[in-house]
Design a protein around this motif. Structure first.
Motif, PDB file in Angstrom:
ATOM      1  N   MET A 111       0.827  -1.206   0.000  1.00  0.00           N
ATOM      2  CA  MET A 111       0.000   0.000   0.000  1.00  0.00           C
ATOM      3  C   MET A 111       0.870   1.267   0.000  1.00  0.00           C
ATOM      4  O   MET A 111       0.582   2.229  -0.703  1.00  0.00           O
ATOM      5  CB  MET A 111      -0.923   0.026   1.223  1.00  0.00           C
ATOM      6  CG  MET A 111      -1.934  -1.099   1.266  1.00  0.00           C
ATOM      7  SD  MET A 111      -2.952  -1.131  -0.210  1.00  0.00           S
ATOM      8  CE  MET A 111      -2.908  -2.861  -0.642  1.00  0.00           C
ATOM      9  N   LEU A 112       1.945   1.241   0.811  1.00  0.00           N
ATOM     10  CA  LEU A 112       2.837   2.402   0.864  1.00  0.00           C
ATOM     11  C   LEU A 112       3.508   2.604  -0.492  1.00  0.00           C
ATOM     12  O   LEU A 112       3.711   3.725  -0.954  1.00  0.00           O
ATOM     13  CB  LEU A 112       3.906   2.210   1.950  1.00  0.00           C
ATOM     14  CG  LEU A 112       3.404   2.290   3.390  1.00  0.00           C
ATOM     15  CD1 LEU A 112       4.466   1.771   4.354  1.00  0.00           C
ATOM     16  CD2 LEU A 112       3.010   3.712   3.758  1.00  0.00           C
ATOM     17  N   ARG A 113       3.837   1.474  -1.152  1.00  0.00           N
ATOM     18  CA  ARG A 113       4.496   1.553  -2.448  1.00  0.00           C
ATOM     19  C   ARG A 113       3.530   2.144  -3.480  1.00  0.00           C
ATOM     20  O   ARG A 113       3.893   2.991  -4.285  1.00  0.00           O
ATOM     21  CB  ARG A 113       4.917   0.147  -2.863  1.00  0.00           C
ATOM     22  CG  ARG A 113       6.151   0.164  -3.715  1.00  0.00           C
ATOM     23  CD  ARG A 113       6.511  -1.232  -4.120  1.00  0.00           C
ATOM     24  NE  ARG A 113       7.712  -1.699  -3.436  1.00  0.00           N
ATOM     25  CZ  ARG A 113       8.073  -2.969  -3.412  1.00  0.00           C
ATOM     26  NH1 ARG A 113       7.307  -3.895  -3.946  1.00  0.00           N
ATOM     27  NH2 ARG A 113       9.177  -3.338  -2.824  1.00  0.00           N
ATOM     28  N   ARG A 114       2.282   1.660  -3.418  1.00  0.00           N
ATOM     29  CA  ARG A 114       1.277   2.164  -4.363  1.00  0.00           C
ATOM     30  C   ARG A 114       1.040   3.641  -4.188  1.00  0.00           C
ATOM     31  O   ARG A 114       0.778   4.355  -5.157  1.00  0.00           O
ATOM     32  CB  ARG A 114      -0.054   1.445  -4.121  1.00  0.00           C
ATOM     33  CG  ARG A 114      -0.083   0.124  -4.804  1.00  0.00           C
ATOM     34  CD  ARG A 114      -1.518  -0.291  -4.964  1.00  0.00           C
ATOM     35  NE  ARG A 114      -1.582  -1.475  -5.783  1.00  0.00           N
ATOM     36  CZ  ARG A 114      -2.676  -2.199  -5.942  1.00  0.00           C
ATOM     37  NH1 ARG A 114      -3.771  -1.853  -5.305  1.00  0.00           N
ATOM     38  NH2 ARG A 114      -2.680  -3.259  -6.705  1.00  0.00           N
ATOM     39  N   ALA A 115       1.109   4.079  -2.941  1.00  0.00           N
ATOM     40  CA  ALA A 115       0.874   5.511  -2.684  1.00  0.00           C
ATOM     41  C   ALA A 115       2.122   6.322  -3.010  1.00  0.00           C
ATOM     42  O   ALA A 115       2.128   7.548  -2.896  1.00  0.00           O
ATOM     43  CB  ALA A 115       0.486   5.696  -1.218  1.00  0.00           C
ATOM     44  N   GLY A 116       3.204   5.621  -3.409  1.00  0.00           N
ATOM     45  CA  GLY A 116       4.439   6.290  -3.771  1.00  0.00           C
ATOM     46  C   GLY A 116       5.149   6.931  -2.581  1.00  0.00           C
ATOM     47  O   GLY A 116       5.797   7.956  -2.710  1.00  0.00           O
ATOM     48  N   GLU A 117       5.018   6.295  -1.390  1.00  0.00           N
ATOM     49  CA  GLU A 117       5.616   6.909  -0.208  1.00  0.00           C
ATOM     50  C   GLU A 117       6.874   6.201   0.286  1.00  0.00           C
ATOM     51  O   GLU A 117       7.436   6.579   1.297  1.00  0.00           O
ATOM     52  CB  GLU A 117       4.573   7.003   0.927  1.00  0.00           C
ATOM     53  CG  GLU A 117       3.459   7.943   0.559  1.00  0.00           C
ATOM     54  CD  GLU A 117       2.504   8.252   1.708  1.00  0.00           C
ATOM     55  OE1 GLU A 117       2.797   7.857   2.850  1.00  0.00           O
ATOM     56  OE2 GLU A 117       1.481   8.894   1.452  1.00  0.00           O
ATOM     57  N   THR A 118       7.318   5.150  -0.431  1.00  0.00           N
ATOM     58  CA  THR A 118       8.542   4.479   0.010  1.00  0.00           C
ATOM     59  C   THR A 118       9.715   5.108  -0.733  1.00  0.00           C
ATOM     60  O   THR A 118       9.542   5.735  -1.780  1.00  0.00           O
ATOM     61  CB  THR A 118       8.501   2.968  -0.301  1.00  0.00           C
ATOM     62  OG1 THR A 118       8.172   2.815  -1.685  1.00  0.00           O
ATOM     63  CG2 THR A 118       7.462   2.264   0.540  1.00  0.00           C
ATOM     64  N   SER A 119      10.915   4.883  -0.180  1.00  0.00           N
ATOM     65  CA  SER A 119      12.080   5.529  -0.790  1.00  0.00           C
ATOM     66  C   SER A 119      12.655   4.666  -1.921  1.00  0.00           C
ATOM     67  O   SER A 119      13.722   4.931  -2.422  1.00  0.00           O
ATOM     68  CB  SER A 119      13.140   5.755   0.285  1.00  0.00           C
ATOM     69  OG  SER A 119      13.428   4.518   0.891  1.00  0.00           O
ATOM     70  N   GLU A 120      11.936   3.581  -2.264  1.00  0.00           N
ATOM     71  CA  GLU A 120      12.452   2.713  -3.328  1.00  0.00           C
ATOM     72  C   GLU A 120      11.595   2.919  -4.574  1.00  0.00           C
ATOM     73  O   GLU A 120      10.487   3.422  -4.482  1.00  0.00           O
ATOM     74  CB  GLU A 120      12.386   1.250  -2.857  1.00  0.00           C
ATOM     75  CG  GLU A 120      11.124   0.995  -2.082  1.00  0.00           C
ATOM     76  CD  GLU A 120      10.832  -0.469  -1.835  1.00  0.00           C
ATOM     77  OE1 GLU A 120      11.728  -1.295  -1.959  1.00  0.00           O
ATOM     78  OE2 GLU A 120       9.664  -0.749  -1.566  1.00  0.00           O
ATOM     79  N   PRO A 121      12.084   2.487  -5.726  1.00  0.00           N
ATOM     80  CA  PRO A 121      11.303   2.682  -6.969  1.00  0.00           C
ATOM     81  C   PRO A 121      10.030   1.840  -6.945  1.00  0.00           C
ATOM     82  O   PRO A 121       9.983   0.801  -6.334  1.00  0.00           O
ATOM     83  CB  PRO A 121      12.245   2.202  -8.057  1.00  0.00           C
ATOM     84  CG  PRO A 121      13.275   1.357  -7.377  1.00  0.00           C
ATOM     85  CD  PRO A 121      13.399   1.891  -6.003  1.00  0.00           C
TER      86      PRO A 121
END
Length: 290
Positions: free
Chosen positions: A280-290
């Motif tokens: 979910m964090l990745r989908r929201a673009g909030e992680t520091s990884e691509p």
């Protein structure tokens, strides 16, 4: 019996484990509105779970003893118990801050922290208050009133936390009864999906009412699956409160069932939960990884 059981299970279901969620956020250095929302909800819904539990256990006790349900005395007793628990934690927090304001030495902080928590436990136990709520109020107040004391205490806690966590899960896991797998399988599955539905539906509804942006509306609920910290503590509270001679075999069976439903669904919530949080964090673009 069944109503008491369902009530207590639903109180336990409302808790979310902060540890797993915070670990995921730290690991991926996540930042942004979804991250902040998840962190706020994780803390608040544990406090809410403890408060709900006080109400649920009052109702459950009445229904197990077969007494008539008088709503007002029950509600006022629960509200009094909750207020007293929070007041106790708050009073202790102020003592803690006053004692440690000028202290530099870590040994002193460790000692005062241990003394504060043990005192809180003793008083709460004596007056039949919620130990978990008192300690949560204690730490919330210390954190908000005294950043310096909090920082020092946090450094010390880093050394001790792993030991206590391990002990806590060993104590909890010791209640796992593998022979109950078949009996509990179905209840466990129902519990798991009902809880997931509640989290996702509740989070979306709350975000919609609060006019939160779509990302928060869509993703928050799925990030709240891990549950084992406070929920297990609550299950052990249920054991302490209901597995007593006064409630007979029914109280015992209920405590055993609830602890086992939790421990069986733990594998799902603790493995799938953090993965979902990360997704979910990745989908929201909030992680520091691509």
């Amino acid at each position: 019996g069944m109503t008491a059981q369902s009530l207590l299970l639903s109180a336990v279901a409302s808790a979310t484990a902060p540890a797993a969620t915070v670990a995921v956020i730290r690991q991926y250095k996540a930042k942004g509105p979804l991250t902040s929302t998840i962190l706020a909800v994780v803390g608040l819904d544990d406090a809410a779970a403890l408060i709900i539990y006080v109400f649920a256990s009052s109702v459950a006790k009445t229904s197990l003893t077969g007494a008539r349900l008088h709503v007002w005395p029950l509600v006022s007793h629960a509200v009094l118990s909750i207020s007293a628990s929070i007041a106790l934690g708050a009073a202790m927090a102020i003592v803690f801050i006053v004692l440690l304001r000028r202290v530099r030495k870590n040994d002193w902080i460790t000692l005062v922290l241990a003394a504060s928590i043990i005192t809180l436990l003793g008083i709460a136990e004596h007056f039949a208050l919620s130990e978990l709520l008192a300690i949560m109020a204690f730490s919330a107040l210390v954190t908000n009133l005294a950043p310096v004391v909090t920082r020092k205490t946090g450094t010390i806690l880093q050394y001790y936390t792993p030991i206590f966590l391990a002990a806590f899960f060993i104590m909890g896991g010791a209640h796992l009864n593998v022979r109950l797998v078949l009996d509990i399988g179905l209840i466990g599955l129902a519990y798991f999906f009902a809880r997931l539905t509640g989290k996702v539906g509740g989070a979306s509804l709350g975000a919609w009412i609060g006019g939160a942006p779509p990302t928060i509306r869509r993703y928050t609920g799925f990030a709240l699956l891990p549950q084992v910290g406070v929920a297990l503590a609550l299950a052990l509270s249920i054991k302490k409160d209901f597995d007593v001679p006064g409630f007979g075999a029914q109280g015992h069976q209920m405590a055993v069932l609830i602890i086992n439903v939790l421990l069986f669904t733990t594998i799902a919530t603790e493995v799938i939960g953090p993965l979902l949080t990360r997704a979910m964090l990745r989908r929201a673009g909030e992680t520091s990884e691509p």
